[in-house]
Enzyme design. Sequence first.
Site, short mmCIF file in Angstrom:
data_model
loop_
_atom_site.label_atom_id
_atom_site.label_comp_id
_atom_site.label_asym_id
_atom_site.label_seq_id
_atom_site.Cartn_x
_atom_site.Cartn_y
_atom_site.Cartn_z
N GLN A 106 0.83 -1.20 0.00
CA GLN A 106 0.00 0.00 0.00
C GLN A 106 0.86 1.26 0.00
O GLN A 106 0.34 2.36 -0.12
CB GLN A 106 -0.90 0.00 1.24
CG GLN A 106 -1.86 -1.18 1.29
CD GLN A 106 -2.59 -1.27 2.61
OE1 GLN A 106 -3.72 -0.81 2.75
NE2 GLN A 106 -1.95 -1.86 3.60
N VAL A 108 3.84 3.93 -1.35
CA VAL A 108 4.15 4.50 -2.66
C VAL A 108 5.62 4.88 -2.75
O VAL A 108 6.01 5.66 -3.62
CB VAL A 108 3.25 5.73 -2.95
CG1 VAL A 108 1.79 5.32 -3.04
CG2 VAL A 108 3.42 6.83 -1.88
N ASP A 109 6.45 4.30 -1.86
CA ASP A 109 7.85 4.71 -1.76
C ASP A 109 8.83 3.90 -2.59
O ASP A 109 9.99 4.27 -2.74
CB ASP A 109 8.30 4.72 -0.29
CG ASP A 109 7.98 3.40 0.44
OD1 ASP A 109 8.09 2.32 -0.19
OD2 ASP A 109 7.62 3.45 1.63
N HIS A 124 -1.18 1.31 -4.57
CA HIS A 124 -1.60 2.72 -4.60
C HIS A 124 -0.71 3.57 -5.49
O HIS A 124 -0.79 4.80 -5.43
CB HIS A 124 -1.64 3.28 -3.18
CG HIS A 124 -2.68 2.64 -2.32
ND1 HIS A 124 -2.62 2.62 -0.94
CD2 HIS A 124 -3.83 1.98 -2.66
CE1 HIS A 124 -3.68 1.97 -0.46
NE2 HIS A 124 -4.41 1.58 -1.48
N CYS A 135 -3.21 14.36 -20.85
CA CYS A 135 -2.63 13.53 -21.92
C CYS A 135 -2.09 12.21 -21.40
O CYS A 135 -1.67 11.36 -22.19
CB CYS A 135 -1.54 14.31 -22.66
SG CYS A 135 -0.01 14.59 -21.70
N CYS A 182 1.86 20.41 -17.16
CA CYS A 182 2.43 19.44 -18.10
C CYS A 182 3.17 20.16 -19.22
O CYS A 182 2.64 21.06 -19.86
CB CYS A 182 1.31 18.57 -18.66
SG CYS A 182 1.86 17.38 -19.93
N LEU A 249 2.08 -3.53 15.35
CA LEU A 249 1.75 -3.13 16.71
C LEU A 249 0.36 -2.51 16.74
O LEU A 249 0.07 -1.60 15.96
CB LEU A 249 2.78 -2.12 17.24
CG LEU A 249 4.12 -2.68 17.71
CD1 LEU A 249 5.10 -1.55 17.97
CD2 LEU A 249 3.94 -3.53 18.96
N GLY A 250 -0.50 -3.00 17.60
CA GLY A 250 -1.80 -2.39 17.78
C GLY A 250 -2.92 -3.04 16.99
O GLY A 250 -2.77 -4.12 16.42
#
Length: 271
Positions: A106, A108-109, A124, A135, A182, A249-250
């Site tokens: 998930q 985007v790095d 994502h 375009c 663009c 965690l959590g």
Amino acid sequence: MTITDPTEARKALMTFLRDNAPVTVITGAGISTDSGIPDYRDNKGEWKRTPPVQHQDYMRSEAVRKRYWARSLFGWPVLYHAKPNSAHYAIAEFQQQGLIGCVITQNVDGLHQKAGATRVINLHGYANDMVCMSCREITPRLDMHERSLKLNPDFAALEATAAPDGDADLEADFEQFKVADCRSCGGILKPDVVYFGDNVPRPRVEEAQKSLENSNALLAIGTSLMVFSGYRFARQAHQSNQPVALLTLGKTRADELATLKLNCSIKDVLA
């Protein structure tokens, strides 16, 4: 079964991977925090900060785009220069050993790919690419960043704290900010990522669903799965009687679907 001791969690995770190989992995922001990239949610699955920009707001409002790109001057370089951490390398190694099949992220790095993982679905999108909304030309975000710096030298001299996904904590008069368009058609440029309020492209979803279908289990790492685009895979695995393991965690949205919950630090388990 829930495990909180890292040593026991490591043993349980290796057993899970060996018993169910190949396992599909889905990752979230929690796997990249040790690379210096902030995350959105706390260990209860609640927002730590204001939710990110909405797709329709970005497309409709020039003011929203000015604010977004002004803040990105400070937030995006953190994302761009981030390096994989031990968890990214561990996943790539498990994939090479055949324990893990496809990695659905998930994030985007692009850090899974930088660590050497090969079968990765960027659910994502990828924050270092730009797409023209007219375009559809794809260009490097570095080009957009450098143009923004040249167009806005007064903003470039400010200071801000990085936030998740290339954002930053910055409050200023954004009205004077100049947004690059663009080069090919003058259209609106947007990072090639799925914003909140937008949909993951259907072919990408189907590719991820097929990968999970062809594996034996699902392992979720560093994600609360609060967003349906990720949670759907836990639900798919559960409905197909595939075991689901969670390493985070959590609280997560899939806690009731999991056969194994490793409520531990990712670094402590995967290092």
